[in-house]
Motif scaffolding. Structure first.
Motif, PDB file in Angstrom:
ATOM      1  N   ARG A 197      -2.745 -12.791 -41.037  1.00  0.00           N
ATOM      2  CA  ARG A 197      -3.769 -12.668 -39.999  1.00  0.00           C
ATOM      3  C   ARG A 197      -3.123 -12.735 -38.612  1.00  0.00           C
ATOM      4  NH1 ARG A 197      -9.117 -12.737 -39.869  1.00  0.00           N
ATOM      5  NH2 ARG A 197     -10.115 -13.433 -37.978  1.00  0.00           N
TER       6      ARG A 197
ATOM      7  N   ASN B 286     -13.115 -10.439 -30.119  1.00  0.00           N
ATOM      8  CA  ASN B 286     -13.990 -10.454 -31.305  1.00  0.00           C
ATOM      9  C   ASN B 286     -13.355  -9.695 -32.466  1.00  0.00           C
ATOM     10  OD1 ASN B 286     -15.819 -11.811 -29.673  1.00  0.00           O
ATOM     11  ND2 ASN B 286     -16.974  -9.971 -29.204  1.00  0.00           N
ATOM     12  N   ARG B 287     -12.122 -10.048 -32.773  1.00  0.00           N
ATOM     13  CA  ARG B 287     -11.369  -9.348 -33.821  1.00  0.00           C
ATOM     14  C   ARG B 287     -11.825  -9.829 -35.192  1.00  0.00           C
ATOM     15  NH1 ARG B 287      -5.361  -9.200 -31.065  1.00  0.00           N
ATOM     16  NH2 ARG B 287      -6.142  -9.032 -28.964  1.00  0.00           N
ATOM     17  N   ARG B 288     -12.354  -8.908 -35.972  1.00  0.00           N
ATOM     18  CA  ARG B 288     -12.780  -9.207 -37.339  1.00  0.00           C
ATOM     19  C   ARG B 288     -11.780  -8.543 -38.279  1.00  0.00           C
ATOM     20  NH1 ARG B 288     -18.602  -7.637 -38.501  1.00  0.00           N
ATOM     21  NH2 ARG B 288     -18.977  -9.580 -37.408  1.00  0.00           N
TER      22      ARG B 288
ATOM     23  N   ARG C  17     -10.294  -7.913 -42.096  1.00  0.00           N
ATOM     24  CA  ARG C  17     -10.607  -7.915 -43.533  1.00  0.00           C
ATOM     25  C   ARG C  17      -9.403  -7.355 -44.278  1.00  0.00           C
ATOM     26  NH1 ARG C  17     -14.156 -10.838 -41.976  1.00  0.00           N
ATOM     27  NH2 ARG C  17     -16.368 -10.349 -41.913  1.00  0.00           N
TER      28      ARG C  17
END
Length: 158
Positions: free
Chosen positions: A13, A80-82, A84
């Motif tokens: 991440r 606002n890094r999402r 996945r």
């Protein structure tokens, strides 16, 4: 989940987050060599929603180098890094999809009073773990808004 798996996920991440930051810095600094180096050999980008083009990383870097000359002052703010993580050739965690919002003020030469253009929207990044670390396979810009600064009205002469 074991501690080892959790630690690996945190490391990945952070590496993907660093890749996105490196992208913003390369564009803001006009470092087109670094920009190209962030992509896989088949990496592509799509700037059409912002009035740009779509193509391989080299083509896009050349287009950005030319179009960004108008705006020597640039400052991407990617928030606002999402993230996945997904599966690549049956190896879990070797791909990542990132959605991130952005605000990008840009100024022309001699615009010391602030930006001449501010735009915002959302990026969709697709990343792949490679032997050289995480690299971008695809970047799609989805511009949602654009604002030119309000200009003061010319004084009225009586």
């Amino acid at each position: 989940m074991t501690q080892r798996v959790e630690l690996a996920t945190v490391r990945d991440r952070m590496a993907v987050d660093g890749l996105i930051t490196d992208y913003a810095v390369a564009v803001d600094d006009g470092d087109w060599t670094a920009y190209r180096g962030l992509f896989t050999p088949d990496g592509r980008a799509d700037y059409r929603s912002a009035g740009g083009i779509e193509g391989d990383a080299g083509t896009i870097a050349s287009w950005l180098a030319e179009s960004m000359r108008l705006f020597p002052m640039r400052q991407h703010l990617i928030v606002n890094r999402r993230v996945r993580f997904g599966t690549w050739e049956q190896d879990t965690g070797d791909t990542a999809d990132v959605q991130a919002d952005y605000v990008s003020p840009m100024g022309t030469a001699g615009s010391g009073s602030g930006p001449d253009l501010v735009c915002g929207g959302r990026y969709a990044f697709a990343a792949l773990r490679t032997d050289d670390g995480w690299r971008l396979r695809e970047v799609v810009v989805r511009e949602k808004w654009r604002r030119l600064p309000e200009r003061a009205a010319a004084p009225v002469i009586n």
